[in-house]
Design a protein around this motif. Structure first.
Motif, PDB file in Angstrom:
ATOM      1  N   LEU A 509       0.838  -1.207   0.000  1.00  0.00           N
ATOM      2  CA  LEU A 509       0.000   0.000   0.000  1.00  0.00           C
ATOM      3  C   LEU A 509       0.867   1.249   0.000  1.00  0.00           C
ATOM      4  N   GLY A 510       1.976   1.179   0.728  1.00  0.00           N
ATOM      5  CA  GLY A 510       2.914   2.300   0.742  1.00  0.00           C
ATOM      6  C   GLY A 510       3.448   2.603  -0.646  1.00  0.00           C
ATOM      7  N   HIS A 511       3.759   1.547  -1.417  1.00  0.00           N
ATOM      8  CA  HIS A 511       4.221   1.757  -2.798  1.00  0.00           C
ATOM      9  C   HIS A 511       3.107   2.310  -3.669  1.00  0.00           C
ATOM     10  N   VAL A 571       3.804 -17.239  -0.626  1.00  0.00           N
ATOM     11  CA  VAL A 571       4.987 -16.424  -0.381  1.00  0.00           C
ATOM     12  C   VAL A 571       4.534 -14.969  -0.352  1.00  0.00           C
ATOM     13  N   PRO A 572       4.300 -14.413   0.842  1.00  0.00           N
ATOM     14  CA  PRO A 572       3.825 -13.028   0.898  1.00  0.00           C
ATOM     15  C   PRO A 572       4.858 -12.100   0.262  1.00  0.00           C
ATOM     16  N   VAL A 573       4.400 -11.278  -0.668  1.00  0.00           N
ATOM     17  CA  VAL A 573       5.323 -10.446  -1.439  1.00  0.00           C
ATOM     18  C   VAL A 573       4.946  -8.980  -1.264  1.00  0.00           C
ATOM     19  N   VAL A 574       5.956  -8.125  -1.201  1.00  0.00           N
ATOM     20  CA  VAL A 574       5.713  -6.684  -1.240  1.00  0.00           C
ATOM     21  C   VAL A 574       5.820  -6.262  -2.700  1.00  0.00           C
ATOM     22  N   PHE A 575       4.738  -5.704  -3.239  1.00  0.00           N
ATOM     23  CA  PHE A 575       4.723  -5.371  -4.664  1.00  0.00           C
ATOM     24  C   PHE A 575       5.099  -3.911  -4.878  1.00  0.00           C
ATOM     25  N   THR A 576       5.992  -3.697  -5.837  1.00  0.00           N
ATOM     26  CA  THR A 576       6.365  -2.320  -6.193  1.00  0.00           C
ATOM     27  C   THR A 576       5.641  -1.884  -7.456  1.00  0.00           C
ATOM     28  N   THR A 588      -1.429 -12.699  -1.593  1.00  0.00           N
ATOM     29  CA  THR A 588      -1.858 -11.447  -0.950  1.00  0.00           C
ATOM     30  C   THR A 588      -2.952 -11.687   0.096  1.00  0.00           C
ATOM     31  N   LEU A 589      -3.044 -12.917   0.593  1.00  0.00           N
ATOM     32  CA  LEU A 589      -4.071 -13.237   1.599  1.00  0.00           C
ATOM     33  C   LEU A 589      -3.778 -12.536   2.926  1.00  0.00           C
ATOM     34  N   TRP A 590      -4.852 -12.239   3.660  1.00  0.00           N
ATOM     35  CA  TRP A 590      -4.712 -11.708   5.022  1.00  0.00           C
ATOM     36  C   TRP A 590      -5.026 -12.840   6.013  1.00  0.00           C
ATOM     37  N   PRO A 591      -4.345 -12.849   7.148  1.00  0.00           N
ATOM     38  CA  PRO A 591      -4.674 -13.880   8.145  1.00  0.00           C
ATOM     39  C   PRO A 591      -5.994 -13.571   8.859  1.00  0.00           C
ATOM     40  N   GLU A 592      -6.669 -14.632   9.223  1.00  0.00           N
ATOM     41  CA  GLU A 592      -7.937 -14.496   9.945  1.00  0.00           C
ATOM     42  C   GLU A 592      -7.638 -14.591  11.441  1.00  0.00           C
TER      43      GLU A 592
END
Length: 844
Positions: A509-511, A571-576, A588-592
Motif C-alpha cells: 500500500l505504501g508503494h 509467499v507473501p510479497v511486497v509489490f512495487t 496477498t491473503l490476510w490472516p484471519e
C-alpha cells in the motif's frame, strides 16, 4: 475512463475506475482490429484497453448475461482496418438476443445501433464474422436451440447512419447443437463463402454458399472423438502468386488440435493429374472429402494433428496477418496458432522450418494450483501479445518483449469479481476500496500513483485479495486495527470473520500511494504477521509470521500428509507495481484472527461505528427472534448487545455521525433508531428510541446526514424519504423525494459544507442507474438539533454508459481526509453486474 465531466447544476461527474471480472464461458472475449478487448460481465458488455489495463466503459442493453462477443473487423482483419474510423461489435446473450454496437475511434464514443431481429429461441453460444469489403460484413450465430443464422450487414458511410441488415439463411443442425463457428471466403471463387461449424456430434460440418444465396451442406470432417469447441479459418494462403488454399484449425475436448487443408482442384471437367504431381510432398496428406463451390472444388486433407495439451482445448486461433505484402496480396499470415486449454496453459504452435512438422514453440500459463484453466485465448492484432481468460473470471496477458528471440512476459490486466458484488467499504483513511462478492472473494482496489502514469490521472488496480472463501460473501465493515487496517466480513454461513492486514500489504500500500511521509513506517510498527496461507481443505487463513521467514521449514513434516494437503506455501510479497492474477490469488491473503459466533442464519449486513470499535451485525430472518441485531466490541470480541425490534431481515444499518444512534432498516418495511451509549471500555448500553413503518415495500437502504441527525431511507416502493431525530428522540418525516423510475436499492449521504448543512445524496436503483440529489437542511434560528425542513433538488442523473446495468447494491463516498476542502469527492458503487465503479464528483 469516461472522459470529461457530465452533469449540470454546478456538479460534474466523471468515471474514474471500473473493476469487473469476465463471465465464465467460452467465446465470451473478442480482441478487435481497433486494439480493444470486449467481454461480457453479467448483463454488460465491458470494453478494456490492453495498453492501460483499464476498463474504459460498459455497454447497457442486454437483459440477460452476455455469452459471446465478436468484433467487426476482428483482429484477423486488422490489416484492412488501418484507416477505419468506426468499428462494430456484436454481442449475444443467454436469452437469444444479439446487439450491434458502433465505436467511433476518433471520438472514443459508443453507440447502440440496433438489436438483430431475434430468431434464436435459446442462448447464443458463438458469433463469427468476416469483413467482405470495407463496409460489408457477413456474420453467423449459433445457439443451444440447434439453429445457425447467417446475416449480412452493410455499415453506413457517414457517422451515426443506419446499418442495413439482411438475413441470408437459417440452418437447422439437428438435435445436437453447434457451439463453434468460423467463416471464410473461398480462394479464387468470387462471392463464395464457406461456413465451418462444430459441436456436440464431434464432427465438423462445412456449408458453402454465395454471399447472398442459400448455404448448402458441403461435407463433414471426422476425426475428433469429443465435442468440438473451437474453429478458425486462416485467410486464403498464397503459394504461387495466387491464393489456392485455405487452412482450418479445430480443437476439441479430446485434447487434440487438427489442421485441415482445403486445396483448390482444377475446374471439375479438366484433367487433374498434372496438378496432383506437384502437390506430392513428404507429408503425404490423408485425403478427405471434396467441397464443391460453384464450378470449383476443394480437396480437403488433414494437414496435421497437434497433441500437447493435457485437458480440453477450448480455443484455437490463427495469428493475425501482418500488412507486409506477399506476391501481390496485401497481407502475409504467419503460420502460427494459439491454443488455450483447461490444463491452465496456452501454447503457440508453428511448423518446423525444415520438416514442416508443427511443433509447440511457446507455452505460457498459470502453473499454480489456484488457476482452474483457460476458457479462451486471443492474439493481439499485431501478434505481439496473447490474452487468456480463465475459470476465475480473470484475464492473463503475455507480451513478447524479446528482440532476437521470443520472450513472453506477463503484463497487467484489469481484474474484478465474476459474480454479484454485495458490499463495499473505503479504507478508514480512504486510501483504498474493499469489495466483497458472491464469487467468494474479498478484493482491494487502489489508485497506483506511479511515476509512469500520464498526467495527473490515477490508474486503479486490484492490489490485494485478502479473503478467498468457501461461501458467498454478503457484507463487510472496516474496523480499527494495527496499522488501521482490519475488516470483518459476513457470508452465507452463520459466522463473521475478522481479518488483519499483514506487513506485506502495508508495504505494498505504501508503494501504491507513494507517499513521501512517514505513513508507511508508522503503521508497520508492531505488525508481526507477514502474510497468510490457506489450508488445503479448510476455510481458515493461517498467519505467516515475520520471524518464521528466516527459519528453514522442516520438510519431513509433509512426508505423512495426504497429497491433497501438500500444496505450496504462499509467499507473501511486497509489490512495487500492481500484481498480476497469479500473485493476487495466492500471495496477498490476510490472516484471519477471530470468528464471531451467535447468529442463527446467513449473515446479511454489517456496519461499524466511526471509531471502528463497535460492530453491528444482522442475518437473514423470518422471525423476530432471529432478526435481532448483535453488537460486538472490537478487541475483546464480546457480544455486548442483542437489539430486538424487527421481525424480518435487517437489510442495512448505519451509525450516526457521532455514534450516538444506530439506524436499522428491514424487509418488514420499518426502520428503528437505537440510542447507543458506550459507558465503559467494554460496556455498551442501548435503547430503542423510535420504530416506524416507513414505506409500503421492503426498505433496502439508509444513510445519515454526516452533519446532523437527519437520515434517508430508500425502498422497493421507488421512494426516498428524509427523516429527522428530534430532541425528545422522536422521529419526524421531513419530506419524500419525487418518485423514482425503479426500486431504490442504495443510498449514501455526503456532507459538503458543515456551516450551511449542504450535502449530496447518491441514490442507486434496481435498474442500475445512479442519481445525485442536493440536500440542504434548514434548522431553527436558535441552533436547534432537529431540522425543520430540507430542500432537495436533482443535480445530476449519471449517463447510463457510466452506470451499472443491474441493481446497485451499495454506494459509498470516499472519506475526505482532514476535512479536505477540495472541490472534488469520490463516490464508489457496486452492483449485481460484477462491477465496482469509482466516480469523481466535482462540485463547482
Amino acid at each position: 475512463m469516461t472522459s470529461g465531466y457530465g452533469g449540470g447544476s454546478g456538479v460534474g461527474v466523471k468515471g474514474v475506475f471500473i473493476g469487473a471480472g469476465c463471465n465464465r464461458i467460452v467465446n465470451n472475449v473478442s480482441w478487435g482490429a481497433c486494439d480493444l478487448v470486449a467481454f461480457g460481465a453479467q448483463n454488460a458488455v465491458a470494453i478494456f484497453n490492453p495498453k492501460t489495463a483499464q476498463i474504459s466503459t460498459t455497454l447497457p442493453g442486454h437483459k440477460a448475461a452476455v455469452n459471446c462477443t465478436q468484433w467487426l473487423p476482428s483482429n484477423k482483419f486488422a490489416f484492412k482496418a488501418k484507416h477505419l474510423d468506426r468499428h462494430y461489435l456484436l454481442s449475444g446473450d443467454v436469452a437469444g438476443a444479439i446487439i450491434l454496437w458502433e465505436y467511433s475511434v476518433l471520438e472514443g464514443k459508443w453507440r447502440y445501433v440496433q438489436q438483430v431481429p431475434q430468431l434464436h429461441k435459446k442462448g447464443v453460444t458463438c458469433i463469427t464474422g468476416i469483413m467482405v469489403s470495407q463496409t460489408e460484413a457477413v456474420f453467423a450465430s449459433t445457439s443451444s436451440d440447434s439453429t445457425v443464422h447467417l446475416w449480412e450487414v452493410v455499415f453506413p458511410s457517414t457517422s451515426g447512419g443506419d446499418c442495413n441488415l439482411l438475413h441470408l439463411d437459417s440452418l437447422c443442425v439437428g438435435v445436437k447443437p453447434m457451439v463453434a463457428l468460423s467463416l471464410s471466403e473461398l480462394p479464387r471463387s468470387a462471392g463464395y463463402l464457406v461456413l465451418a461449424m462444430g459441436g456436440l456430434d464431434n464432427k465438423i460440418h462445412l456449408y458453402c454458399g454465395e454471399r447472398r444465396g442459400k448455404f448448402v451442406r458441403g461435407c463433414e470432417l471426422r476425426g475428433h472423438t469429443d465435442w468440438i469447441r473451437s474453429l478458425d479459418f486462416s485467410l486464403p494462403v498464397c503459394t504461387t502468386g495466387e491464393a489456392n488454399n485455405v487452412l482450418l484449425v479445430s480443437s476439441s475436448q479430446d485434447r487434440g488440435i487438427r489442421i485441415w487443408k482445403m486445396d483448390l482442384r482444377d475446374s471439375l471437367d479438366s484433367n487433374q493429374s498434372a496438378y496432383r504431381k506437384e502437390k506430392i510432398s513428404l507429408a503425404s496428406y490423408i485425403e478427405g472429402p471434396v467441397l464443391v463451390a460453384g464450378t470449383n472444388s476443394y480437396q480437403i486433407s488433414l494437414e496435421s494433428l497437434l497433441i500437447g495439451h493435457e485437458d480440453w482445448v477450448y480455443s484455437v486461433e490463427w495469428q493475425p496477418p501482418s500488412t507486409a505484402s506477399s506476391e501481390g496480396i496485401a497481407y502475409c499470415q504467419p503460420q502460427s496458432i494459439l491454443s488455450a486449454s483447461m490444463d491452465k496453459t496456452m501454447m503457440i504452435w508453428k511448423p518446423e522450418k525444415t520438416s514442416g512438422i508443427w511443433m509447440n514453440v511457446v507455452t505460457v500459463g498459470e502453473l499454480s494450483h489456484c488457476a482452474l484453466g483457460f476458457y479462451g485465448g486471443h492474439w493481439s492484432p499485431n501478434g505481439d501479445s496473447i490474452l487468456a481468460h480463465g475459470y476465475g473470471g480473470s484475464f492473463h496477458l503475455w507480451k513478447n518483449v524479446g528482440t532476437d528471440f521470443e520472450n513472453w512476459q506477463p503484463q497487467k490486466v484489469p481484474s474484478g469479481h465474476f459474480a454479484a458484488i454485495t458490499d463495499i467499504a473505503w479504507g478508514r483513511s480512504g486510501q483504498y476500496l474493499l469489495s466483497v462478492s458472491h464469487d467468494q472473494t474479498t478484493r482491494i482496489f487502489a489508485p497506483w500513483q506511479n511515476e509512469v502514469s500520464l498526467g495527473d490521472e490515477e490508474s486503479w488496480h486490484e492490489i490485494s485479495r485478502p479473503q478467498v472463501h468457501g461461501h458467498d460473501i454478503n457484507c463487510v465493515a472496516i474496523i480499527q486495527g494495527k496499522g488501521n487496517h482490519r475488516f470483518v466480513s459476513g457470508a452465507d454461513e452463520k459466522v463473521a470473520r475478522v481479518f488483519e492486514a499483514p506487513l506485506s500489504f502495508l508495504k505494498t500500500l505504501g508503494h501504491a500511494i507513494s507517499q513521501k511521509s512517514s505513513f508507511t513506517e508508522d503503521i508497520q510498527v508492531g505488525v508481526q504477521i507477514l502474510g497468510a496461507n490457506m489450508s488445503a481443505l479448510g476455510l481458515s487463513q493461517k498467519p505467516i509470521y515475520v520471524h518464521a521467514e528466516q527459519q528453514t521449514p522442516d520438510r519431513n513434516l509433509n512426508d505423512n500428509l495426504d497429497t491433497f494437503e501438500a500444496i505450496p506455501d504462499a509467499v507473501p510479497v511486497v509489490f512495487t507495481e500492481p500484481p498480476i492474477e497469479d500473485q493476487l490469488a495466492w500471495h496477498t491473503l490476510w490472516p484471519e484472527s477471530h470468528k464471531l459466533y451467535g447468529h442463527g442464519n446467513e449473515l446479511f449486513a454489517l456496519c461499524s461505528d466511526h471509531d471502528g470499535t463497535l460492530v453491528a451485525s444482522s442475518c437473514k430472518a423470518q422471525s423476530a427472534a432471529v432478526a435481532e441485531i448483535w453488537l460486538w466490541q472490537v478487541g475483546s470480541w464480546k457480544a455486548v448487545g442483542r437489539l430486538q425490534s424487527h421481525s424480518l431481515t435487517v437489510t442495512q444499518m448505519e451509525f450516526s455521525h457521532d455514534d450516538k444512534f444506530l439506524l436499522a432498516v428491514s424487509r418488514d418495511r420499518q426502520f428503528t433508531v437505537f440510542s447507543i451509549d458506550k459507558t465503559g471500555t467494554d460496556e455498551t448500553s442501548y435503547q430503542l428510541v423510535s420504530k416506524q413503518e416507513a414505506h409500503k415495500r421492503i426498505i433496502w437502504a439508509c444513510s445519515w446526514n454526516p452533519y446532523g441527525y437527519e437520515f434517508a431511507t430508500g425502498s422497493r416502493d421507488k421512494t426516498v424519504k428524509i427523516w429527522t431525530v428530534r430532541k425528545d428522540s422522536s422521529v419526524k418525516q421531513l419530506m419524500t423525494l419525487p418518485q423514482f423510475n425503479s426500486s431504490v436499492t442504495a443510498l449514501s449521504w455526503v456532507g459538503l459544507d458543515c456551516k450551511s448543512n449542504d450535502g449530496l445524496l447518491a441514490v442507486g436503483m434496481e435498474n442500475g442507474l445512479i442519481e445525485l440529489w442536493s440536500l440542504s437542511v434548514k434548522r431553527s434560528e436558535d441552533g436547534g438539533v432537529a431540522a425543520d425542513a430540507v430542500a432537495a433538488a436533482l443535480v445530476v442523473r449519471l449517463d447510463p454508459l457510466m452506470c451499472h446495468v443491474s441493481s446497485v447494491n451499495r454506494l459509498a463516498w470516499r472519506n475526505r481526509r482532514n476535512e479536505d476542502s477540495s472541490s472534488s469527492i469520490q463516490l464508489a458503487s457496486c452492483g449485481v453486474d460484477q462491477c465496482v465503479r469509482v466516480f469523481e464528483v466535482k462540485v463547482k
